[in-house]
Structures are given as structure tokens and as C-alpha cells.
Design an enzyme around this catalytic site. Structure first.
Site, mmCIF file in Angstrom:
data_model
loop_
_atom_site.group_PDB
_atom_site.id
_atom_site.type_symbol
_atom_site.label_atom_id
_atom_site.label_comp_id
_atom_site.label_asym_id
_atom_site.label_seq_id
_atom_site.Cartn_x
_atom_site.Cartn_y
_atom_site.Cartn_z
ATOM 1 N N LYS A 168 0.798 -1.232 0.000
ATOM 2 C CA LYS A 168 0.000 0.000 0.000
ATOM 3 C C LYS A 168 0.832 1.284 0.000
ATOM 4 C CE LYS A 168 -0.362 0.089 5.049
ATOM 5 N NZ LYS A 168 -1.263 0.136 6.213
ATOM 6 N N LYS B 104 -7.265 5.724 -3.553
ATOM 7 C CA LYS B 104 -6.233 5.953 -4.569
ATOM 8 C C LYS B 104 -6.497 5.160 -5.844
ATOM 9 C CE LYS B 104 -2.787 7.159 -1.123
ATOM 10 N NZ LYS B 104 -3.804 7.274 -0.068
#
Length: 608
Positions: free
Chosen positions: A362, A404
């Protein structure tokens, strides 16, 4: 020996004070002293004996008088009263007459002399503490029960470096009063003026029943003072016994979100999870481990903790086993989601009913430098787990995604969007319900800005922020975990669930608040702007404009429309990505995520 010496000294003092009380009584009532009188000596001897008897019974000599309060005063009152009353019939039997006025005066003198001698110890201690310049002058916000308990605890503890000096409270009836010797200075709105007037160095917020909006209002007032601020635990934590009222805590950044925490429909969750076999991938991570904690509250029959790192899996396994003991069968599974055969083996062996897929890379800048690893873990790993789930007809598969993935500009965001496409496509290929859950930045998770800011503040600064205008949506780890679990109960298949997280927060404002609440000024710590890193955006989105669905499935949960999946482009990516350099691979990922893939007739091989 110390205890015996202490008792001997106190007993000797009390005997002398009994003599003094009887002498005072004679002077007041009879106008003369007659210690040569047999009757007077009998009164003195009787009072000494009866007082020692009741003092022993009430453990009077075991009291720590330097911390004396109403409880000790009541014990002293009972001891002296019983001692005097018990002497009256004895005196009457021996002399056939009793002067009750004499005994009333003696009782009053004993209360004054013995009580005064005991409480003078407390007074002297408090005077010493008031003169202790090494202690931080402390403001208590809230003059209720919790505030009084905080003051009492601070006054009792010898080793604390905090000295309660003043309260503030919005209850006007308490203004100008003193609670445990500490004055109530004014309203909560006047915190800044109170800090200046009383030379305050530390603040404790002692109102455990506050809601998030009220807490934030007080925090903002505290921020203006640049003084370190702490808070007593919330009322539910006190009720559940997780903390006591004197275990005040540093202000958590999540308390600055200015919104109430998300509470979801636990009845539906319990119905969906209870007695089921649940598998959590990435169970050792920040989100995965919290998902495990939340799931464990709903007593699944088995909870499978799957992860690649043995230490993190061992940690969460021990934590859950200690708490739930024999209630839940907790099974650690060491496995790599990139290993397709291992995923199939796990599904075949344990036959889970629900999968929460939290395993992923991540970190945005790291994935920009290592796009191949991002593809292998975030895309191929997700594909492996999803296909294994479909083959063994798992009831529901919930993928943890990110904001995102919306109009991604980074490798990490693009890989998560591609993983969403795979999951949505899988939904039409079997009985398993596949869904994804998006949320913003998680406060306190590994790799997030808050631990970094705290570390930088602890070292004296500066705090590093990429850009003064950069802002993000924030949520807490428990909120993120609840949303993931709730999504599994709401899923019909193919959805992307998104939490309504209110307004985005500027990173620089979060840094400033954290600096101030740590007891520093921004000038002392400093904020250094480093510039936007590769793949980062100034602003994040939660849903693409084409994904927005008007209907909500929960007051705090949006549902996105199913978007098209570029499966041809994904197939091309998986077949060729190891032949590409990082730059070419990053461009291909972004093209697929934005549905603009152009597949060449012959794959172009670029030597690295």
C-alpha cells in the site's frame, strides 16, 4: 519497625490530647483544674482506654493521614463519639452523677485537637506540593465527578509531575467555588485566558461523556495555548473497564476528525458471521488485524489468520487466543497470496464461508520504485485468492481497496483499481459474491503520516509535509474495519462500497494540531515541505463521477455502480509485465486503470 514507631508516636500524642481535652472541659465547665481528683483521673483513664479500643476497631492508626479526606474524618468522628458516649454510663455508675455539659465540651475538644493534629499532616503535605516548582501547573477541563477524581488522584500520587491548579467548567453554579482546594476559574471558552492567568503548563480534559463534536471544540481551544493536552478515557471505555478515570491519555489524532465515529449495523453482522468459517488475508497488518479483532466479537466457528509474516501473525494469534480462549477456534495460516497452489490448498482444507482480503502493498512511493512487486502482490495475489474462493464456492469475498484507486496517478492506486476490476469480473463467474470496499487514509496504520509525525516531533522536528495544499480523507482503523465487515453483509455482488468520511483534512493542519497538542509550537518543531512525491495527488476522490449511485445502502455508506472491466488489457498485463521495465509497466497499469489500453499485435520486449 517504621509502622510500630509511627503507631507509638500517634498513640502517645492521642493520650496527651485526651488529657488536654479533659483539662479544657474542666476549665470551661467548672472553671478550675482538679487532676488530683479521683473522678477526674477516672475520666481521663476511661477516655484513654475507650478511645484506644474504638481507634483499634476502626483501624484509625492505619490511615494515611497525608491523604486524609471525608472518609477519614467520618471514621475519626465515629471513634471520638463512641469513646465519649461509652464513658457516660461508667461515670454515672461510679459517681451517681454526670455533668453532660462537661462531656459535650470534651467531645468538641477531642474533635478539634485530634482531628486538627491529623489533618495538619494533609495540610502540610499540600503546602509542600504547592511550593514544588518541578511540577507542571495543570488545568482540568470539567469540574464534574471525573474532574474531581483526576484532581484527587494527582494530589495523592507522590511521583506525578502534574499539579492541579484550576478548573474550567460551563456550569456557572460552580464558578468561584473550590473543589478539593482547586478553584473553578471560568468557562471552557476562556481556556486561553485561564492558561495565561494561572501560568498553566499542562491540560487534562476530564469530561468522558463528550461527543466528537464537543471534543473537537475543546481541542481547538487547547490548540491555541500550545500546551500539552491529555484526556480521560471515554465513558464507554470506563464502563467496560478498559481504563480507569485517572488513566488519562494523550490526545489521539483521530479525535481531531470533527465527526462522530461510524457505527454500523451489528445485528446484521452477527447474523452473517456467527458460527461461520472466516478467513482474513493480511491478518497481521494494521487493517487485517483490526478486522480480526472485530470479527472475533461475533464468534465465528473458525477464524483463519492468513499472512506471510510469521511474527505479525503470531502476535495477533496470541492476542485473540488470550481474549477469546475456547470461544473461537483461531487458526494461524502462514502463506503467500502470490502462491496460487497454496491458496487453493487453504480453501480446500478449511472451506471458509467468508473471506476478507486485506493483504496488499500500500505504500505509494515504494510501489513507484517497485511496480513489478505491486503487480505480483496486489493484482496476481488478489486474483489467486479470488479464483480459489470461486472454485470452492465461498459465500462472499470482500476486497479491501483504497481511494487511490479512483482516477489513479500512482502504481499502487492503479494496481488496486485493476484488482477491483478482477474482483468485479469474478462476480459473474460463480456463486461467490465479490465486492470491494474503498476508504481513505487510515490514522495510525503502519506507513501512515501520524506515526511519522509523532516520531519527528519526539526527535524535536522538523515535521515533513509534502505540500501545503495536500489534503486527504481520514478514518480510524476500527472504522475502516467495521466498513469492510459491514460490506460483506450488504453485498449482492459486484459493488464497490465507500464510506462517507465527511470533509477531507489538510495534512499540514493535521501536523500543526499534533505539534500543538504535544505541547510545542510550530516554530519550535518546524514544518518542512518536501514536494509531491511520484504518483501522489494533491486531492483524493472516493468515487469516480461515472461510478456515483444516488441510492445509499446505509446512512454512511455509498455504493458505486459497476464499471466496465478491461479484462483483455489485464490478461495482456499479466502475460507480459515481467518483460517490461518499471517505467513501461507503470504506464501500462495507468492505461488499464483508466480504460485506455492499446494492445500491440506483438508484445514489445524492453531489455532492462
Amino acid at each position: 519497625m517504621v509502622y510500630q514507631r509511627r503507631v507509638t508516636v500517634l498513640v502517645s500524642i492521642d493520650v496527651l490530647l485526651v488529657f488536654a481535652a479533659v483539662a479544657f472541659g474542666q476549665l470551661v465547665v467548672e472553671g478550675q483544674l482538679e487532676f488530683d481528683s479521683l473522678a477526674v483521673l477516672a475520666i481521663v483513664a476511661g477516655l484513654v482506654c475507650s478511645y484506644q479500643l474504638f481507634a483499634s476497631r476502626n483501624h484509625l492508626y492505619k490511615k494515611a493521614w497525608s491523604f486524609a479526606s471525608i472518609g477519614e474524618l467520618m471514621v475519626l468522628f465515629q471513634t471520638i463519639t463512641l469513646s465519649v458516649i461509652s464513658m457516660i454510663p461508667i461515670h454515672f455508675i461510679t459517681t451517681q452523677q454526670v455533668n453532660l455539659r462537661l462531656y459535650v465540651v470534651i467531645w468538641m475538644a477531642l474533635m478539634l485537637l485530634i482531628g486538627g493534629s491529623r489533618f495538619s499532616i494533609r495540610v502540610l503535605r499540600d503546602m509542600v506540593l504547592l511550593q514544588d516548582k518541578s511540577k507542571k501547573r495543570t488545568l482540568i477541563v470539567g469540574a464534574g465527578d471525573a474532574g474531581a477524581m483526576v484532581v484527587r488522584q494527582l494530589q495523592r500520587e507522590h511521583d506525578t509531575d502534574l499539579q492541579p491548579v484550576v478548573f474550567v467548567d460551563d456550569d456557572k453554579r460552580k464558578h468561584r467555588l473550590e473543589i478539593l482546594g482547586v478553584p473553578v476559574g471560568g468557562n471552557i471558552a476562556n481556556i486561553q485566558e485561564t492558561v495565561q492567568d494561572y501560568d498553566i503548563e499542562h491540560i487534562i480534559i476530564a469530561i468522558p461523556s463528550l461527543n466528537k463534536k464537543e471534543i473537537n471544540k475543546i481541542y481547538q481551544a487547547c490548540l491555541e495555548t500550545n500546551k500539552q493536552t491529555q484526556i480521560v478515557p471515554k465513558i464507554e471505555e470506563l464502563i467496560l473497564g478498559k481504563f480507569s478515570v485517572h488513566q488519562w491519555q494523550d490526545v489521539c489524532p483521530e479525535d481531531l476528525l470533527a465527526r462522530e465515529p461510524i457505527e454500523l449495523a451489528t445485528d446484521h453482522i452477527a447474523e452473517a458471521i456467527s458460527d461461520k468459517v472466516v478467513l482474513v488475508t493480511g491478518a497481521g497488518g494494521s487493517i487485517g488485524s483490526e478486522i480480526c479483532r472485530q470479527i472475533a466479537n461475533f464468534t465465528p466457528s473458525k477464524l483463519l489468520l492468513l499472512g506471510h509474516g510469521e511474527n505479525s501473525i503470531y502476535t495477533i494469534e496470541m492476542e485473540l487466543k488470550e481474549k477469546y480462549k475456547e470461544l473461537i477456534h483461531i487458526i494461524p495460516v502462514i502463506a503467500d497470496i502470490q502462491d496460487r497452489e497454496r491458496m487453493l490448498q487453504v480453501m480446500k482444507q478449511y472451506k471458509p464461508d467468508i473471506i476478507y482480503h486485506a493483504a496488499a502493498h500500500k505504500h505509494v512511493p515504494l510501489m513507484e520504485e517497485n511496480p513489478h512487486e505491486a503487480v505480483k502482490n496486489n493484482i496476481i495475489g488478489t486474483k489467486n485468492v479470488a479464483e480459489a474462493a470461486a472454485q470452492y464456492e465461498v459465500e462472499s469475498f470482500v476486497m479491501v481497496s483504497t481511494d487511490k484507486a479512483v482516477n489513479p496517478t500512482s502504481v499502487m492506486g492503479a494496481t488496486k483499481r485493476v484488482a477491483e476490476m478482477i474482483v468485479q469480473n469474478m462476480n459473474s463467474r460463480g456463486k461467490t459474491k465479490f465486492v470491494a470496499v474503498r476508504f481513505g487514509n487510515v490514522l495510525g496504520s503502519r506507513g501512515s503520516v501520524i506515526p511519522l509525525f509523532k516520531k519527528q516531533i519526539g526527535k524535536g522536528g522538523p515535521v515533513t509535509v509534502t505540500h501545503p495544499e495536500m489534503e486527504r480523507y481520514f478514518m480510524t482503523i476500527p472504522e475502516a474495519s467495521r466498513l469492510v465487515i459491514q460490506a460483506g453483509t450488504l453485498a449482492n455482488g459486484g459493488e464497490i462500497f465507500v464510506l462517507d468520511m465527511g470533509k477531507p483534512v489538510k495534512i499540514v493542519d493535521l501536523a500543526k494540531n499534533l505539534i500543538k497538542l504535544s505541547g510545542f509550537t510550530t516554530e519550535e518543531i518546524g514544518i518542512h515541505f518536501t514536494g509531491i512525491r511520484p504518483g501522489e495527488k494533491l486531492y483524493e476522490e472516493l468515487l469516480n463521477a461515472n461510478e456515483v449511485h444516488e441510492e445509499q445502502v446505509h446512512p454512511k455508506i455509498h455504493i458505486g455502480k459497476a464499471m466496465m472491466q478491461d479484462m483483455e488489457g489485464i490478461a495482456y498485463l499479466l502475460a507480459t509485465f515481467m518483460t517490461m521495465d518499471g517505467h513501461t509497466l507503470a504506464h501500462l497499469l495507468l492505461d488499464i486503470a483508466h480504460h485506455r489500453t492499446v494492445i500491440p499485435q506483438k508484445p514489445v520486449v524492453i531489455n532492462t
